[in-house]
Write a protein that holds these residues in place. Structure first.
Motif, PDB file in Angstrom:
ATOM      1  N   SER A  46       0.832  -1.209   0.000  1.00 38.57           N
ATOM      2  CA  SER A  46       0.000   0.000   0.000  1.00 38.57           C
ATOM      3  C   SER A  46       0.863   1.254   0.000  1.00 38.57           C
ATOM      4  O   SER A  46       0.558   2.238  -0.681  1.00 38.57           O
ATOM      5  CB  SER A  46      -0.928  -0.004   1.221  1.00 38.57           C
ATOM      6  OG  SER A  46      -1.691   1.172   1.282  1.00 38.57           O
ATOM      7  N   TRP A  58      -5.189   2.072  -1.646  1.00 36.78           N
ATOM      8  CA  TRP A  58      -6.166   2.128  -0.554  1.00 36.78           C
ATOM      9  C   TRP A  58      -6.802   0.779  -0.249  1.00 36.78           C
ATOM     10  O   TRP A  58      -6.785   0.344   0.917  1.00 36.78           O
ATOM     11  CB  TRP A  58      -7.216   3.196  -0.843  1.00 36.78           C
ATOM     12  CG  TRP A  58      -6.646   4.568  -0.925  1.00 36.78           C
ATOM     13  CD1 TRP A  58      -6.417   5.306  -2.047  1.00 36.78           C
ATOM     14  CD2 TRP A  58      -6.197   5.384   0.172  1.00 36.78           C
ATOM     15  NE1 TRP A  58      -5.860   6.519  -1.720  1.00 36.78           N
ATOM     16  CE2 TRP A  58      -5.716   6.603  -0.370  1.00 36.78           C
ATOM     17  CE3 TRP A  58      -6.158   5.203   1.550  1.00 36.78           C
ATOM     18  CZ2 TRP A  58      -5.216   7.627   0.431  1.00 36.78           C
ATOM     19  CZ3 TRP A  58      -5.655   6.223   2.346  1.00 36.78           C
ATOM     20  CH2 TRP A  58      -5.188   7.414   1.793  1.00 36.78           C
ATOM     21  N   SER A  99      -9.147   5.157   4.803  1.00 41.36           N
ATOM     22  CA  SER A  99      -8.818   4.575   3.504  1.00 41.36           C
ATOM     23  C   SER A  99     -10.040   4.541   2.587  1.00 41.36           C
ATOM     24  O   SER A  99      -9.902   4.688   1.367  1.00 41.36           O
ATOM     25  CB  SER A  99      -8.255   3.165   3.681  1.00 41.36           C
ATOM     26  OG  SER A  99      -6.998   3.201   4.322  1.00 41.36           O
ATOM     27  N   TRP A 103      -9.781   6.298  -0.842  1.00 45.17           N
ATOM     28  CA  TRP A 103     -10.109   5.504  -2.026  1.00 45.17           C
ATOM     29  C   TRP A 103     -11.117   6.243  -2.894  1.00 45.17           C
ATOM     30  O   TRP A 103     -10.941   6.384  -4.100  1.00 45.17           O
ATOM     31  CB  TRP A 103     -10.667   4.159  -1.573  1.00 45.17           C
ATOM     32  CG  TRP A 103     -10.825   3.116  -2.641  1.00 45.17           C
ATOM     33  CD1 TRP A 103     -10.562   3.235  -3.972  1.00 45.17           C
ATOM     34  CD2 TRP A 103     -11.277   1.773  -2.435  1.00 45.17           C
ATOM     35  NE1 TRP A 103     -10.830   2.059  -4.619  1.00 45.17           N
ATOM     36  CE2 TRP A 103     -11.270   1.143  -3.706  1.00 45.17           C
ATOM     37  CE3 TRP A 103     -11.683   1.045  -1.319  1.00 45.17           C
ATOM     38  CZ2 TRP A 103     -11.669  -0.186  -3.874  1.00 45.17           C
ATOM     39  CZ3 TRP A 103     -12.078  -0.275  -1.485  1.00 45.17           C
ATOM     40  CH2 TRP A 103     -12.072  -0.877  -2.751  1.00 45.17           C
ATOM     41  N   ALA A 180      -4.478  11.242   1.979  1.00 39.97           N
ATOM     42  CA  ALA A 180      -5.730  11.326   1.221  1.00 39.97           C
ATOM     43  C   ALA A 180      -5.883  12.703   0.572  1.00 39.97           C
ATOM     44  O   ALA A 180      -6.414  12.821  -0.539  1.00 39.97           O
ATOM     45  CB  ALA A 180      -6.916  11.035   2.133  1.00 39.97           C
TER      46      ALA A 180
END
Length: 247
Positions: A46, A58, A99, A103, A180
């Protein structure tokens, strides 16, 4: 025992012998769960995906987080270390939640940029954003160490343990959210987490995770350099764009 239970509880067992001067050697065994090894492999994959700014980082990370939650929440899963790192376990839950957000956000950005493009263009957090996440980090550590100490560790943990666990827990939350958002700062936040995380994991006998943290440190430094170059190239291209339009 079912095959699923057998796989869940599978361990690697090491025999060791320690010889102290003028004493008889001390022999013993050290067990490591395959779940810890495999979870960390997914975590490393990851991290590589995050360095390359790929959306698949993610979901791969979520699988690793789920496995590592069962490792660190040892009080519920009878793990061989005999210790529970509540902060480490709780941060796996936060990783999964964040995540899902990362994502979704990276998928949206990639659709805007084109399927073959990297999901994001890295940048530094603004002064206001940086002040906000640093305030959250400091305030979160103060609150979480008190919460963790109030809950207890299930073993006679020293007071510094709760401060270390809180630092790792909150720092990991900050770093994941910054990733993120696509901030370069997230690599620096991970360095701060690793500086405390490696000694704590070694002390608590979570050796595969400790080794991975050391490897992470090298990857983090490299990732920071890569993201920094990309962000500088993007800034330089934006700065040159008006001049090119006038010529």
């Amino acid at each position: 025992m079912s095959l699923l239970h057998h796989l869940f509880d599978a361990q690697i067992v090491f025999d060791y012998g320690i010889h102290w001067f003028e004493t008889e050697p001390v022999y013993g065994k050290q067990s490591i769960l395959w779940r810890e090894v495999i979870g960390n492999v997914f975590g490393f994959a990851s991290a590589v995906g995050g360095l390359r700014r790929r959306v698949w980082a993610w979901p791969v990370g979520i699988i690793g987080n789920a496995l590592l939650f069962t490792v660190f929440f040892g009080v519920a899963f009878s793990n061989p270390q005999g210790e529970t790192l509540f902060g480490q376990a709780a941060r796996q839950v936060f990783f999964i939640i964040t995540s899902v957000y990362g994502w979704w956000r990276w998928q949206q950005l990639r659709r805007e940029r084109g399927q073959d493009a990297s999901a994001i263009t890295p940048r530094w957090a603004t002064m206001q954003e940086r002040a906000a996440y640093l305030a959250v980090w400091v305030g979160g550590v103060l609150i979480c160490q008190w919460v963790f100490a109030s809950i207890g560790a299930g073993w006679p943990a020293p007071r510094w343990y709760y401060w270390a666990d809180a630092w790792i827990f909150v720092g990991s939350m900050v770093a994941t959210y910054a990733m993120a958002r696509g901030w370069n700062d997230f690599w620096l936040a991970w360095i701060g987490v690793d500086l405390v995380g490696v000694p704590l994991l070694v002390h608590s006998k979570f050796y595969p995770s400790a080794v991975l943290y050391v490897v992470y440190s090298a990857l983090v430094i490299y990732g920071f350099v890569v993201w920094l170059r990309v962000s500088r190239s993007h800034d330089a291209a934006e700065s040159a764009e008006p001049a090119g339009a006038l010529s």
